[in-house]
Design an enzyme around this catalytic site. Structure first.
Site, PDB file in Angstrom:
ATOM      1  N   MET A 199       0.821  -1.211   0.000  1.00  0.00           N
ATOM      2  CA  MET A 199       0.000   0.000   0.000  1.00  0.00           C
ATOM      3  C   MET A 199       0.857   1.265   0.000  1.00  0.00           C
ATOM      4  SD  MET A 199      -3.246  -0.578  -0.147  1.00  0.00           S
ATOM      5  CE  MET A 199      -4.088   0.858   0.519  1.00  0.00           C
ATOM      6  N   ASN A 202      -5.219   0.761   8.380  1.00  0.00           N
ATOM      7  CA  ASN A 202      -6.580   0.458   8.836  1.00  0.00           C
ATOM      8  C   ASN A 202      -6.647   0.412  10.351  1.00  0.00           C
ATOM      9  OD1 ASN A 202      -8.291   0.322   6.657  1.00  0.00           O
ATOM     10  ND2 ASN A 202      -7.823  -1.813   6.216  1.00  0.00           N
ATOM     11  N   SER A 260      -9.161   3.620   0.871  1.00  0.00           N
ATOM     12  CA  SER A 260      -9.858   2.450   0.330  1.00  0.00           C
ATOM     13  C   SER A 260      -9.511   2.234  -1.133  1.00  0.00           C
ATOM     14  CB  SER A 260     -11.364   2.660   0.471  1.00  0.00           C
ATOM     15  OG  SER A 260     -12.025   1.608  -0.179  1.00  0.00           O
ATOM     16  N   LYS A 307     -14.252   4.875   7.413  1.00  0.00           N
ATOM     17  CA  LYS A 307     -13.601   3.807   6.630  1.00  0.00           C
ATOM     18  C   LYS A 307     -14.040   2.433   7.151  1.00  0.00           C
ATOM     19  CE  LYS A 307     -10.592   1.650   3.919  1.00  0.00           C
ATOM     20  NZ  LYS A 307     -10.108   0.459   4.477  1.00  0.00           N
ATOM     21  N   HIS A 363     -17.529   1.793   5.973  1.00  0.00           N
ATOM     22  CA  HIS A 363     -17.397   1.520   4.540  1.00  0.00           C
ATOM     23  C   HIS A 363     -17.041   0.047   4.316  1.00  0.00           C
ATOM     24  CE1 HIS A 363     -14.535   0.749   1.293  1.00  0.00           C
ATOM     25  NE2 HIS A 363     -15.209   1.601   0.563  1.00  0.00           N
ATOM     26  N   ASN A 364     -16.080  -0.456   5.069  1.00  0.00           N
ATOM     27  CA  ASN A 364     -15.694  -1.864   4.929  1.00  0.00           C
ATOM     28  C   ASN A 364     -16.830  -2.797   5.339  1.00  0.00           C
ATOM     29  OD1 ASN A 364     -13.214  -0.711   4.358  1.00  0.00           O
ATOM     30  ND2 ASN A 364     -12.059  -2.287   5.431  1.00  0.00           N
ATOM     31  N   GLU A 397     -19.148  -3.030   2.606  1.00  0.00           N
ATOM     32  CA  GLU A 397     -18.523  -3.892   1.588  1.00  0.00           C
ATOM     33  C   GLU A 397     -18.803  -5.375   1.911  1.00  0.00           C
ATOM     34  OE1 GLU A 397     -14.375  -2.774   0.618  1.00  0.00           O
ATOM     35  OE2 GLU A 397     -13.924  -4.901   0.882  1.00  0.00           O
TER      36      GLU A 397
HETATM   37  P1  NBP Z   1       1.387  -4.511   5.880  1.00  0.00           P
HETATM   38  O1  NBP Z   1       0.158  -4.342   6.666  1.00  0.00           O
HETATM   39  O2  NBP Z   1       1.744  -5.867   5.398  1.00  0.00           O
HETATM   40  O3  NBP Z   1       2.626  -3.940   6.747  1.00  0.00           O
HETATM   41  C1  NBP Z   1       3.958  -4.053   6.300  1.00  0.00           C
HETATM   42  C2  NBP Z   1       4.711  -2.766   6.577  1.00  0.00           C
HETATM   43  O4  NBP Z   1       4.738  -2.498   7.986  1.00  0.00           O
HETATM   44  C3  NBP Z   1       6.176  -2.867   6.140  1.00  0.00           C
HETATM   45  O5  NBP Z   1       6.566  -1.632   5.625  1.00  0.00           O
HETATM   46  C4  NBP Z   1       6.867  -3.189   7.450  1.00  0.00           C
HETATM   47  O6  NBP Z   1       8.240  -2.850   7.452  1.00  0.00           O
HETATM   48  C5  NBP Z   1       6.104  -2.294   8.384  1.00  0.00           C
HETATM   49  N1  NBP Z   1       6.320  -2.599   9.801  1.00  0.00           N
HETATM   50  C6  NBP Z   1       5.899  -3.625  10.561  1.00  0.00           C
HETATM   51 BR1  NBP Z   1       4.971  -5.066   9.934  1.00  0.00          BR
HETATM   52  N2  NBP Z   1       6.257  -3.550  11.838  1.00  0.00           N
HETATM   53  C7  NBP Z   1       6.956  -2.409  11.924  1.00  0.00           C
HETATM   54  C8  NBP Z   1       7.607  -1.756  12.999  1.00  0.00           C
HETATM   55  N3  NBP Z   1       7.573  -2.257  14.228  1.00  0.00           N
HETATM   56  N4  NBP Z   1       8.257  -0.603  12.739  1.00  0.00           N
HETATM   57  C9  NBP Z   1       8.273  -0.094  11.504  1.00  0.00           C
HETATM   58  N5  NBP Z   1       7.673  -0.658  10.439  1.00  0.00           N
HETATM   59  C10 NBP Z   1       7.018  -1.796  10.651  1.00  0.00           C
HETATM   60  O7  NBP Z   1       1.389  -3.501   4.631  1.00  0.00           O
HETATM   61  P2  NBP Z   1       0.226  -3.154   3.583  1.00  0.00           P
HETATM   62  O8  NBP Z   1      -0.517  -4.358   3.147  1.00  0.00           O
HETATM   63  O9  NBP Z   1       0.892  -2.300   2.589  1.00  0.00           O
HETATM   64  O10 NBP Z   1      -0.794  -2.265   4.424  1.00  0.00           O
HETATM   65  C11 NBP Z   1      -0.405  -1.071   5.084  1.00  0.00           C
HETATM   66  C12 NBP Z   1      -1.579  -0.523   5.839  1.00  0.00           C
HETATM   67  O11 NBP Z   1      -2.615  -0.198   4.929  1.00  0.00           O
HETATM   68  C13 NBP Z   1      -2.188  -1.498   6.832  1.00  0.00           C
HETATM   69  O12 NBP Z   1      -2.604  -0.809   7.978  1.00  0.00           O
HETATM   70  C14 NBP Z   1      -3.383  -2.046   6.107  1.00  0.00           C
HETATM   71  O13 NBP Z   1      -4.396  -2.499   6.979  1.00  0.00           O
HETATM   72  C15 NBP Z   1      -3.811  -0.830   5.319  1.00  0.00           C
HETATM   73  N6  NBP Z   1      -4.605  -1.120   4.140  1.00  0.00           N
HETATM   74  C16 NBP Z   1      -4.324  -2.166   3.336  1.00  0.00           C
HETATM   75  C17 NBP Z   1      -5.085  -2.410   2.209  1.00  0.00           C
HETATM   76  C18 NBP Z   1      -4.760  -3.554   1.310  1.00  0.00           C
HETATM   77  O14 NBP Z   1      -5.535  -3.793   0.360  1.00  0.00           O
HETATM   78  N7  NBP Z   1      -3.661  -4.264   1.518  1.00  0.00           N
HETATM   79  C19 NBP Z   1      -6.124  -1.557   1.869  1.00  0.00           C
HETATM   80  C20 NBP Z   1      -6.380  -0.472   2.669  1.00  0.00           C
HETATM   81  C21 NBP Z   1      -5.601  -0.264   3.799  1.00  0.00           C
HETATM   82  P3  NBP Z   1       9.346  -3.929   6.975  1.00  0.00           P
HETATM   83  O15 NBP Z   1       9.360  -3.859   5.492  1.00  0.00           O
HETATM   84  O16 NBP Z   1      10.570  -3.445   7.587  1.00  0.00           O
HETATM   85  O17 NBP Z   1       8.898  -5.262   7.500  1.00  0.00           O
END
Ligand code: NBP
Length: 477
Positions: free
Chosen positions: A13, A102, A128, A182, A185-186, A189
């Protein structure tokens, strides 16, 4: 050059959001706990815009122009707090910290309070649209202060999806308002997807249509009132065959997973006392599907009925009835979701413009649909409306569809095809429109066993009947 915005957390994301921001001409400082992700981003997509790659948190913060706007895009929960704790000592008064993950809205309220005590602005921002939306234009629900929005808003509005020239991004309200909306919204969904799944199941089990044929039905529906991203996607998924030659939907294990926002929506609705039956049934249906051992036990004992007595209604008639039931149930699910937003806004003293929520969901997000324009219009006509259900357009749609809706729910009960969302939405509708509800009997029982008192239809006041005594009535107040 100093960056106008910074983003830390470059997983799926964050990386796509950073590229979207850079593509729109904003210089962006990027950072990730594991530096490799930062290096990869700039190596692969560095030519898309002005990225400032940074390794340490100090370098990252130093690269951003003041007052700084910093977006955190890490895993929700403890990681977000860990990043905030690392960031805060490096920031200056007036800086803006934005959580785009989220988060649960109560966490956002807590963080906003803590950071504002330090002279910082904290923004909970719901994004979203998944990874595709993050890259090409998401729907963005921004919480926090007016001051924060003045800085953050123009950037987010520029990268959001645009519909008829209007960005799908708005300042929802203070502190947790963005993440609350948000969350709902989910939840909506979840309900939307459950209603689609029930329609598919009915067409398949009752009419015996193949996934491909049902896909064609959905494609046709997408040309009418139901036109939406999810209906279009359903047509696409149902038309898809697995490499084995089987319909794709038949090779996928039938246990639906969830990350928790549906559950949060229902928990919050229970706290607020808002009957979001469509969202709740959708959430429970996912849970039920995952209860494999109970399903197996029940299947063994109850396998014979009533399958095998398949009804064969007229195909075109039934397809049209299911379409009407789907539309009416969808109206109910959205009416309930909007009720919850209104109740949440009231509870937390947020001034949320409900019509604006429909407006910013028209593009970028998973529930984007033509339907949302009708909701936007309903709120424009009547900003303080009591329920979407009774507004002109939706009332007509429900009146036109109600006979079909009843027929579909009755068919599902007779044939044993579970339709928890269709059925509960119909029950909600009937519950609202009935002249008298059996709640009167509930009140009588409560007074009988617990002296909980009752009100009367014919006089003001609170009363209690001496059930164990001479059954005379006492006026309590
Ligand atoms: P993830 O939810 O899989 O999180 C991975 C990221 O968090 C990496 O950059 C990781 O760093 C970092 N991280 C973690 Br885990 N622990 C950490 C810590 N203690 N200190 C610093 N960084 C840390 O990533 P995502 O799927 O891109 O989602 C990001 C956010 O967006 C989430 O809150 C998610 O709920 C939300 N979201 C996701 C979607 C979707 O469709 N995926 C949609 C809407 C919102 P690293 O690389 O060093 O491990």
């Amino acid at each position: 050059a100093r960056a106008t915005i910074g983003l830390t957390g470059l997983a799926t994301m964050g990386r796509n959001l950073a590229r979207n921001i850079a593509r729109h001409g904003h210089t962006i400082a990027v950072h990730n706990r594991t530096t490799q992700k930062t290096t990869d981003l700039v190596e692969q997509f560095g030519d898309e815009g002005d990225f400032v790659a940074t390794e340490s948190m100090e370098e990252f913060v130093g690269a951003i122009a003041q007052p700084r706007t910093i977006v955190i895009m890490v895993k929700a929960g403890d990681p977000t707090d860990a990043v905030i704790d690392e960031l805060v000592p490096l920031l200056d008064e007036g800086d803006i910290v934005v959580d785009g993950g989220n988060a649960h809205f109560t966490d956002t309220i807590r963080r906003e309070k803590a950071l504002s005590e330090k002279g910082l602005h904290f923004v909970g921002m719901g994004v979203s649209g998944g990874e595709e939306g993050a890259l090409n234009g998401p729907s963005i629900m921004v919480g926090g202060s007016d001051h924060a929005y003045e800085h953050l808003g123009p950037i987010m509005e520029s990268i959001a999806a645009q519909v008829d020239g209007t960005p799908c991004c708005t300042h929802v309200g203070p502190d947790g308002a963005g993440h609350f909306v948000k969350m709902v919204h989910n939840g909506i969904e979840y309900a939307d997807m459950q209603l689609i799944a029930e329609s598919y199941d009915l067409l398949r089990s009752t009419l015996g249509l193949s996934p491909k044929e049902i896909g064609e039905v959905f494609e046709e529906w997408n040309g009418g009132d139901l036109e939406s991203f999810l209906i279009e996607m359903t047509a696409d998924v149902l038309a898809h065959d697995d490499a084995s030659g089987e319909p794709f939907v038949d090779v996928v294990r039938d246990a639906a997973e969830q990350k928790g926002t549906g559950r949060w929506t229902v928990q919050s609705a229970l706290d607020l006392g808002v009957p979001v039956t469509g969202i709740a049934e959708a959430t429970f249906a996912r849970s039920l599907s995952g209860h494999t051992s109970q399903r197996e036990a029940a299947r063994k004992v109850f396998s014979t009925s009533p399958e095998g007595e398949r009804e064969q209604p007229d195909r075109d008639t039934f397809v049209d009835q299911v379409r009407a039931a789907l539309y009416a149930s969808k109206v109910v699910a959205y009416a309930q979701g909007f009720d919850q937003i209104a109740a949440g806004a009231e509870e937390h003293d947020w001034d949320v413009d409900l019509g604006m929520m429909a407006t910013i969901w028209r593009g970028g997000c998973i529930i984007r649909a033509q339907f949302l324009d009708r909701i936007r219009e309903a709120y424009a006509e009547e900003p303080d409306l009591t329920t979407l259900l009774t507004t002109r357009y939706f009332a007509e749609a429900v009146k036109d569809g109600v006979d079909a809706w009843r027929e579909v729910v009755a068919t599902s009960a007779r044939t044993g095809v579970p339709t928890p969302a269709f059925s509960s939405s119909l029950a909600y509708f009937d519950g609202l429109r009935r002249e008298r509800l059996p709640a009167a009997l509930i009140q009588a029982l409560r007074d009988n066993f617990g002296a909980h008192t009752y009100e009367r239809v014919d006089r003001e006041g609170t009363f209690h009947t001496l059930w164990a005594g001479d059954r005379s009535e006492q006026e309590m107040s």
